[in-house]
Design an enzyme around this catalytic site. Sequence first.
Site, PDB file in Angstrom:
ATOM      1  N   GLU A   1       0.824  -1.215   0.000  1.00 37.13           N
ATOM      2  CA  GLU A   1       0.000   0.000   0.000  1.00 37.13           C
ATOM      3  C   GLU A   1       0.854   1.260   0.000  1.00 37.13           C
ATOM      4  O   GLU A   1       0.804   2.065   0.939  1.00 37.13           O
ATOM      5  CB  GLU A   1      -0.944   0.015   1.191  1.00 37.13           C
ATOM      6  CG  GLU A   1      -2.059  -0.992   1.080  1.00 37.13           C
ATOM      7  CD  GLU A   1      -3.139  -0.823   2.147  1.00 37.13           C
ATOM      8  OE1 GLU A   1      -2.867  -0.169   3.176  1.00 37.13           O
ATOM      9  OE2 GLU A   1      -4.244  -1.337   1.940  1.00 37.13           O
TER      10      GLU A   1
ATOM     11  N   GLU B   1      -6.473  -7.556  -0.558  1.00 32.37           N
ATOM     12  CA  GLU B   1      -6.902  -7.527   0.836  1.00 32.37           C
ATOM     13  C   GLU B   1      -8.351  -7.087   0.924  1.00 32.37           C
ATOM     14  O   GLU B   1      -8.790  -6.208   0.179  1.00 32.37           O
ATOM     15  CB  GLU B   1      -6.096  -6.498   1.644  1.00 32.37           C
ATOM     16  CG  GLU B   1      -4.654  -6.816   1.874  1.00 32.37           C
ATOM     17  CD  GLU B   1      -4.006  -5.732   2.733  1.00 32.37           C
ATOM     18  OE1 GLU B   1      -4.724  -5.021   3.451  1.00 32.37           O
ATOM     19  OE2 GLU B   1      -2.782  -5.588   2.648  1.00 32.37           O
TER      20      GLU B   1
ATOM     21  N   GLU C   1      -2.931  -4.759  15.324  1.00 37.03           N
ATOM     22  CA  GLU C   1      -4.058  -5.230  14.522  1.00 37.03           C
ATOM     23  C   GLU C   1      -4.754  -6.438  15.133  1.00 37.03           C
ATOM     24  O   GLU C   1      -5.428  -7.189  14.448  1.00 37.03           O
ATOM     25  CB  GLU C   1      -3.582  -5.532  13.094  1.00 37.03           C
ATOM     26  CG  GLU C   1      -3.020  -4.271  12.446  1.00 37.03           C
ATOM     27  CD  GLU C   1      -2.805  -4.379  10.954  1.00 37.03           C
ATOM     28  OE1 GLU C   1      -3.560  -3.765  10.193  1.00 37.03           O
ATOM     29  OE2 GLU C   1      -1.858  -5.090  10.565  1.00 37.03           O
TER      30      GLU C   1
HETATM   31  C1  GLA Z   1      -4.053  -2.351   5.083  1.00 34.40           C
HETATM   32  C2  GLA Z   1      -2.704  -3.009   5.154  1.00 34.40           C
HETATM   33  C3  GLA Z   1      -2.698  -4.291   5.915  1.00 34.40           C
HETATM   34  C4  GLA Z   1      -3.584  -4.202   7.129  1.00 34.40           C
HETATM   35  C5  GLA Z   1      -4.954  -3.788   6.690  1.00 34.40           C
HETATM   36  C6  GLA Z   1      -5.942  -3.752   7.817  1.00 34.40           C
HETATM   37  O1  GLA Z   1      -4.786  -2.759   3.997  1.00 34.40           O
HETATM   38  O2  GLA Z   1      -2.151  -3.245   3.882  1.00 34.40           O
HETATM   39  O3  GLA Z   1      -1.377  -4.571   6.300  1.00 34.40           O
HETATM   40  O4  GLA Z   1      -3.050  -3.260   8.001  1.00 34.40           O
HETATM   41  O5  GLA Z   1      -4.885  -2.512   6.160  1.00 34.40           O
HETATM   42  O6  GLA Z   1      -7.222  -3.402   7.367  1.00 34.40           O
END
Ligand code: GLA
Length: 668
Positions: A153, A309, A357
């Site tokens: 990301e 994701e 998380e």
């Molecule tokens: C992002 C990140 C992941 C995780 C998710 C949680 O998409 O890429 O590593 O932290 O958020 O929703």
Amino acid sequence: MSRRERQAVRGIGYGGDYNPEQWPESTWAEDIRLMAEAGVNLVTVGVFSWSRLQPAPSDLTAGWLDRALGLLADAGIGVDLATGTASPPPWLVAAHPEILPVTADGRRLALGSRQHYCPSVPAFRAAAVDLASRMARRYAGHPAVTMWHVSNEYGCHVPACYCELSAEAFRDWLRARYGELGRLNEAWGGAVWSQDYTSWDQVQPPRTTPTFPNPAQHLDFARFSSDELLACYRAEREAIAVHSPGTPVTTNFLSLFRPLDQFRWAAELDVVAVDSYPDPADAEAHLLSAMTCDLTRSVGGGRPWVLMEQAPNAVNWRPVNVPKAPGQYRALSLQAVARGGDAILSFQWRAAATGAEKFHSGMLPHAGTDSRVWREVVRLGADLGLLAPVAGCEVPAEVALLLDWESWWALEADSHPRRLRLIELLREFYRPLFEAGVTVDFAHPEGDLSGYRLVLVPALYLVSDAGADNVRRFAATGGTVLISFFSGIVDTSERIRLGGYPAPWRDLLGLRVEEFAPLPDGAVVRLDSVLEAGEADGSGRVWQDVIDLRGADPLLRYAEGHLAGQPAATSHPYGGGEAFYLGTLPDRATLRALLARACHRAGVAFRTDLPPGVEMVRRGGCLFVISHLDRPVEFELGGKSLDLLTSDIVGPAVALGPRGILVLTARD
Ligand code: GLA
Ligand code: GLA
């Protein structure tokens, strides 16, 4: 699909982020067994593993990863292997504190979370390339590794850095763009507010200023920041290619995310991938996720893509984290397949026990396998197994929504007639099309529009000469266009196109906008409709253009206020097609009527028989019918077809349970 993409995705991929290093090795066998039970065939490994892979600036200590990948390979589970560079380890930050990014107001962000790096710092780039290179050398040709996953990301937490090294890199970028300082001063309007530069080292990133920053400087910095992160991606990709040529490389986008110009980025990805986290508390979560899917397919030029994701249930990062409703994980997953996704992954496989998380859902929840989430995970795996026939198939679209990141950056800068939010506007235009079963692509203004019948241009504030010509040519050759207010206003230097708005399209639209009269938040203005009977009078919001007709016919008129009687929406025959213009944002019913009219004019089927909340999309030879409703619904489909999910013959009358889904194909 190219050979490289075929290798990445066999049938429909299914799985999630797998972080074995966060668990005792004794749990790994159970992971593999449960993955098999759920039909998991693709996992992402190592996204945040830098400190465990390279505890010191030396070779990898990757015995644990060798063992994990070996187990996955033995089980026939493919791995999207991360380069692990998204979170620099503490030793690297200690050795090179300049890696830590700096905000616009000069604050250096601290270690202790993730993505704490400036993309322009040479020490960061070198260390990331070194790790990517070591990973590629060690795991090239590994039987489990089907795809490389660079970083994570990009830009999510730190979309831009304002440190001194970034300033230097920005100057280099500007030198390459403008050559000489005089051209920069011209492009940035240096005569305004005494901003002419006499030496390159005076030029800065748009740090926090007393009042509005120079808009052209702001725009160039947004271009630079997207390019700078892309350079990081490219450097890792090239390091991988040295050792592991032919294995596809990807990184994961964040759906409608302003900082990265995804059209530019997608051209450099072998497989386009996205993370999609619509808020289950939003009644239109399915609409936003559909937009995400269509955008991801579109930036890749129609290639199948990967949902890298999503959350199997709740996330942990909103103020209130509402769980997904029963069946919602499945419905949004099959929506992604319907809209071109060839792999459906989640964050993450096993819900974490420690760290930031731990309250984010996982496919295997804290409660274990005797749980709703696990049962839904197993069910989805079985469903995806049945959908192999659609893998690799195209999603046809006859309508395009124009989107350009440069225009987005410029549109949402300050000092405009009114604050506008592009995502909100896109959602307004997308909604009625989604509800009418019309599949939409997003297209770049300079992209090939020849495959579309209807092109929508919502608030395309900035347009290049080439983009403006492209839209005009599309209409001249028989295409239908619908352009909204605040489009075609500035060129690529943020300079007003003079002579009445929208200067490049006045002839096309048969009108001239003389001035803007934006409406305050919450204000509405009544509209008189000259649309056909049954198309109700409505109201306008957000904006009013003062329109001077030059050949166009009015479709809506303002019914009150000092513009009463003047046109609010128009149509104009042009070439073989028709050009519609919207000078205000109509209420939903009126906008739907206008879009239905534009679709009709363009020869695009606009269904009015779908119950709201029921989605219909065609992919390859299949028609996906997805209810996003939490109650049963009945409607007519016309004809009988075979449902791939149940092998039942269904139709013409259809009854769907809550979040019921059909994947229909011809009956033989
Ligand atoms: C992002 C990140 C992941 C995780 C998710 C949680 O998409 O890429 O590593 O932290 O958020 O929703
Ligand atoms: C102030 C400033 C002017 C101009 C106006 C705009 O008055 O002095 O330079 O920026 O605001 O309203």
